[in-house]
Structure formats: C-alpha cells, structure tokens
Enzyme design. Structure first.
Site, PDB file in Angstrom:
ATOM      1  N   GLY A  25      23.830  22.808  25.132  1.00  0.00           N
ATOM      2  CA  GLY A  25      23.919  23.679  26.300  1.00  0.00           C
ATOM      3  C   GLY A  25      22.969  23.328  27.430  1.00  0.00           C
ATOM      4  CG  HIS A  63      13.867  17.874  35.904  1.00  0.00           C
ATOM      5  ND1 HIS A  63      13.498  17.245  37.092  1.00  0.00           N
ATOM      6  CD2 HIS A  63      12.722  18.282  35.331  1.00  0.00           C
ATOM      7  CE1 HIS A  63      12.177  17.270  37.212  1.00  0.00           C
ATOM      8  NE2 HIS A  63      11.675  17.903  36.151  1.00  0.00           N
ATOM      9  CG  HIS A  73      14.914  22.993  31.694  1.00  0.00           C
ATOM     10  ND1 HIS A  73      15.785  21.956  31.912  1.00  0.00           N
ATOM     11  CD2 HIS A  73      15.657  23.994  31.158  1.00  0.00           C
ATOM     12  CE1 HIS A  73      16.999  22.313  31.528  1.00  0.00           C
ATOM     13  NE2 HIS A  73      16.949  23.540  31.061  1.00  0.00           N
TER      14      HIS A  73
HETATM   15  P1  5GP Z   1      19.725  24.878  30.503  1.00  0.00           P
HETATM   16  O1  5GP Z   1      21.076  25.536  30.406  1.00  0.00           O
HETATM   17  O2  5GP Z   1      19.848  23.496  31.099  1.00  0.00           O
HETATM   18  O3  5GP Z   1      18.927  24.898  29.242  1.00  0.00           O
HETATM   19  O4  5GP Z   1      18.887  25.763  31.499  1.00  0.00           O
HETATM   20  C1  5GP Z   1      18.995  25.656  32.877  1.00  0.00           C
HETATM   21  C2  5GP Z   1      18.493  26.945  33.456  1.00  0.00           C
HETATM   22  O5  5GP Z   1      18.244  26.739  34.822  1.00  0.00           O
HETATM   23  C3  5GP Z   1      19.485  28.099  33.347  1.00  0.00           C
HETATM   24  O6  5GP Z   1      18.906  29.165  32.625  1.00  0.00           O
HETATM   25  C4  5GP Z   1      19.768  28.472  34.797  1.00  0.00           C
HETATM   26  O7  5GP Z   1      19.884  29.869  34.979  1.00  0.00           O
HETATM   27  C5  5GP Z   1      18.570  27.912  35.531  1.00  0.00           C
HETATM   28  N1  5GP Z   1      18.829  27.494  36.892  1.00  0.00           N
HETATM   29  C6  5GP Z   1      19.849  26.699  37.317  1.00  0.00           C
HETATM   30  N2  5GP Z   1      19.742  26.476  38.640  1.00  0.00           N
HETATM   31  C7  5GP Z   1      18.635  27.149  39.047  1.00  0.00           C
HETATM   32  C8  5GP Z   1      17.992  27.304  40.323  1.00  0.00           C
HETATM   33  O8  5GP Z   1      18.420  26.777  41.347  1.00  0.00           O
HETATM   34  N3  5GP Z   1      16.869  28.085  40.357  1.00  0.00           N
HETATM   35  C9  5GP Z   1      16.364  28.667  39.226  1.00  0.00           C
HETATM   36  N4  5GP Z   1      15.245  29.397  39.393  1.00  0.00           N
HETATM   37  N5  5GP Z   1      16.935  28.537  38.026  1.00  0.00           N
HETATM   38  C10 5GP Z   1      18.054  27.787  37.934  1.00  0.00           C
HETATM   39 ZN    ZN Z   2      14.679  16.023  38.277  1.00  0.00          ZN
END
Ligand code: 5GP
Ligand code: ZN
Length: 113
Positions: free
Chosen positions: A92, A97, A99
């Site tokens: 997911g 990048h 995080h």
């Molecule tokens: P992943 O799904 O990759 O583990 O988590 C990505 C997270 O980044 C998601 O929880 C999503 O809500 C958050 N996210 C995506 N785009 C942005 C953005 O532009 N600003 C912020 N603050 N969070 C973001």
């Molecule tokens: Zn990056």
C-alpha cells in the site's frame, strides 16, 4: 526527484503542517489522518522506499525513530503509538519517498489488515 510530492514538500513547493524539522528529516501532519494524531516523518534526501535502505543511508532511519520518540513526548502520546512503513505496491505504498507513519490517539488492532 522533480515529480516527487514529498520532495516538493521538503522544498516548500507544496504546503504542509510541519511538526518538526532539522537538517536531515521533516515531520508533518498527514493530509488524510487515520488517527487523532497522524504524522509522517521523512528523510529530506529522496529514498524511494524501505527496500532502498543501505549501509550508506541508514543513519537517517535511526534519526527518524529518534524524531518519532521526541514528537511522541512533545505531543503527549509517548505511552502509546504505532509506527508504520508501507513498502511497495502490495503493502500500500502510494508515495514513493520513504516515510514512516506515526499514529496515536486511539487503540490499534493487531495484526494489521
Ligand atoms: P503511503 O500510502 O504511501 O504509506 O502513505 C502516503 C501518505 O501520504 C498517505 O497517508 C497520504 O494521506 C499522505 N499524503 C499524500 N499526499 C500528501 C500531501 O500532499 N500532503 C500530506 N500532508 N500528506 C499527503
Ligand atoms: Zn522524494
């Protein structure tokens, strides 16, 4: 990485609600919080995912966990929080990048879905 959302947040090209920042890491609030407290901690350097962590760049990961503990104390949830990393499409990961999600303020189930 020119087209990376989180690199743009690091550069200030996309606004974010910052919680903590220093030379190597940035912590900011998730746009779509999944808990009362939902903070993302990222390295300022572009690392695509946890699968790209090596002996050359892993020091920042330790610093990210130091930052998570500091934030937990500062925001008052050091007694209970969850740190999550989604690596790759099947897990997911939507932003490529590295995080770490820091979630707190409610109970969490185990195992995760
Ligand atoms: P992943 O799904 O990759 O583990 O988590 C990505 C997270 O980044 C998601 O929880 C999503 O809500 C958050 N996210 C995506 N785009 C942005 C953005 O532009 N600003 C912020 N603050 N969070 C973001
Ligand atoms: Zn990056």
């Amino acid at each position: 990485m020119d087209d990376c959302i989180f690199c743009k947040i690091v550069k200030g090209e996309i606004p974010s609600t910052k919680v903590y920042e220093d030379d190597t890491v940035l912590a900011f609030r998730d746009l779509e919080p999944q808990a009362p407290q939902h903070i993302l901690i990222i390295p300022k350097e572009h690392i695509a995912s946890a699968a790209e962590i090596t002996d050359k760049n892993s020091a920042v990961v330790a610093h990210i966990f130091e930052t998570a503990a500091k934030i937990a104390h500062d925001l008052g949830f050091a007694d209970g929080f969850r740190v999550v990393n989604n690596c790759g499409d099947s897990a997911g990961q939507s932003v490529k990048h590295l995080h770490f999600h820091v979630l707190a303020g409610r109970d969490f189930t185990w195992p995760p879905g």
